[in-house]
Design an enzyme around this catalytic site. Structure first.
Site, PDB file in Angstrom:
ATOM      1  N   GLY A  83      -2.676  -2.424  -7.024  1.00  0.00           N
ATOM      2  CA  GLY A  83      -1.438  -2.813  -7.307  1.00  0.00           C
ATOM      3  C   GLY A  83      -1.160  -4.640  -8.176  1.00  0.00           C
ATOM      4  N   GLN A  84      -0.143  -4.084  -9.166  1.00  0.00           N
ATOM      5  CA  GLN A  84      -0.350  -5.112  -9.703  1.00  0.00           C
ATOM      6  C   GLN A  84      -0.427  -6.566  -9.528  1.00  0.00           C
ATOM      7  OE1 GLN A  84       0.093  -5.671 -13.625  1.00  0.00           O
ATOM      8  NE2 GLN A  84      -0.262  -7.929 -13.161  1.00  0.00           N
ATOM      9  N   SER A 129      -2.818  -7.964   3.090  1.00  0.00           N
ATOM     10  CA  SER A 129      -3.087  -8.406   4.356  1.00  0.00           C
ATOM     11  C   SER A 129      -3.089  -9.878   4.354  1.00  0.00           C
ATOM     12  CB  SER A 129      -4.072  -7.087   4.491  1.00  0.00           C
ATOM     13  OG  SER A 129      -4.168  -5.934   3.744  1.00  0.00           O
ATOM     14  N   GLN A 158      -7.896  -6.937 -11.076  1.00  0.00           N
ATOM     15  CA  GLN A 158      -9.154  -6.517 -10.362  1.00  0.00           C
ATOM     16  C   GLN A 158      -8.446  -4.248 -11.103  1.00  0.00           C
ATOM     17  OE1 GLN A 158      -9.429  -4.998  -5.798  1.00  0.00           O
ATOM     18  NE2 GLN A 158      -7.817  -4.400  -6.493  1.00  0.00           N
ATOM     19  N   HIS A 162       0.647  -1.078  -0.333  1.00  0.00           N
ATOM     20  CA  HIS A 162       0.139   0.153   0.433  1.00  0.00           C
ATOM     21  C   HIS A 162       0.746   1.138   0.004  1.00  0.00           C
ATOM     22  CE1 HIS A 162      -3.204  -2.440   2.229  1.00  0.00           C
ATOM     23  NE2 HIS A 162      -3.752  -2.154   0.793  1.00  0.00           N
TER      24      HIS A 162
END
Ligand code: PAF
Length: 296
Positions: free
Chosen positions: A150-151, A189, A156, A37
């Protein structure tokens, strides 16, 4: 850093920034921030005058048997991290702000269509509908110039980029490279749920992707099924605690499976260790018929 919880205060702050000619970068997150992040936030910081990060654990992207309730949360720590990286506005809405009638009474959704038919979209049927819808809400609330993803969440990022284009948001979707631990495991996470044994075996995920990369670059392999089988064999051999959800090879524009890797493609996988579902991917681009990976 200003912390905002309600939509009207956020809209007013963003309108003020836009009126002063400032560029706005948005980093949407579900919190429990890690270096993946902070890399998104650092990119946003470098590109924009104002950086907005959001923290919202979006209920509509979790299936009924998934980990919504136990998704890790630590707002105190997240605040400190966001401030340290130079976030200007931390948007921390509650569920009512994002879903005024409740998440079960959302009527209008963003449908990611066939882009969600494979990989994670196949394993998690309404996941990308929930992601696209909440990201569209965040785009409308913040109206940023750029938004950062993010890759690691490759599907997404592709879906959000396509949504921004197809729905004329006028927002540049920036995909930031995956941040990895020293042994190659992608930061997530959900890594916090891994036992020490699971954590050491989880390195089989980046190893399987490295194997695919080597087969394609050095071995000249192009057979998607053969490559996926070799990846599966590696994980089964090196990570007995792993349960493979899927290993897939898709075209990066359509996210449809390919049998031969001859154009721009994404090799993606999802693997369970206990209740933790870890995802990762590699993208390959072809330039003049030659494959290139982001990492090589
Ligand atoms: O990647 C995530 O953390 C989430 O899917 C996102 C983009 C914040 C939407 O809830």
């Amino acid at each position: 850093m200003e912390e905002i919880a309600d939509a009207s205060t956020l809209r007013a702050a963003m309108a003020g920034a836009r009126c002063s000619g400032k560029s706005i970068g948005l980093v949407p997150t579900m919190g429990y921030l890690h270096r993946g992040h902070t890399s998104l936030m650092a990119h946003a910081r470098a590109d924009n005058d104002v950086v907005v990060a959001s923290i919202f654990v979006n209920p509509t992207q979790f299936g009924p048997s998934e980990d919504l309730l136990r998704y890790p949360r630590d707002l105190e720590r997240d605040r400190a991290i966001a401030k340290e990286v130079g976030v200007d506005v931390l948007f921390v809405p509650d569920a009512e702000t994002m879903y005024p009638d409740g998440p079960d009474h959302q009527e209008i959704w963003v449908d990611p269509g066939s882009l969600a038919a494979h990989l994670d979209g196949a394993s998690r049927p309404f996941h990308y509908r929930g992601v696209a819808t909440v990201v569209a809400k965040l785009f409308n609330l913040v109206q940023p110039h750029r938004a950062y993803f993010g890759q690691k969440d490759g599907q997404q990022s592709l879906i959000v980029g396509r949504m921004a284009r197809d729905l004329a948001f006028g927002i540049a979707v920036v995909t930031v490279p995956t941040v990895r631990e020293a042994d190659g495991l992608a930061l997530s996470s959900r890594n916090v749920f891994l036992s020490p044994d699971e954590r050491s075996q989880a390195v089989a995920i980046p190893k399987a992707l490295a194997l695919a990369r080597n087969l394609i670059l050095d071995g000249g392999h192009r057979d998607a099924r053969g490559i996926a089988e070799r990846m599966r064999a590696l994980i089964e051999r090196e990570a007995p605690l792993a349960r493979i959800d899927f290993i897939g090879v898709v075209a990066t524009d359509t996210i449809a499976p390919v049998s031969t890797i001859a154009g721009d493609s994404m090799i993606a996988l999802a693997v369970y260790f206990g209740g933790a579902r870890l995802i990762d991917n590699e993208t390959v681009r072809f330039i003049d018929g030659t494959p290139h990976f982001g990492s090589r």
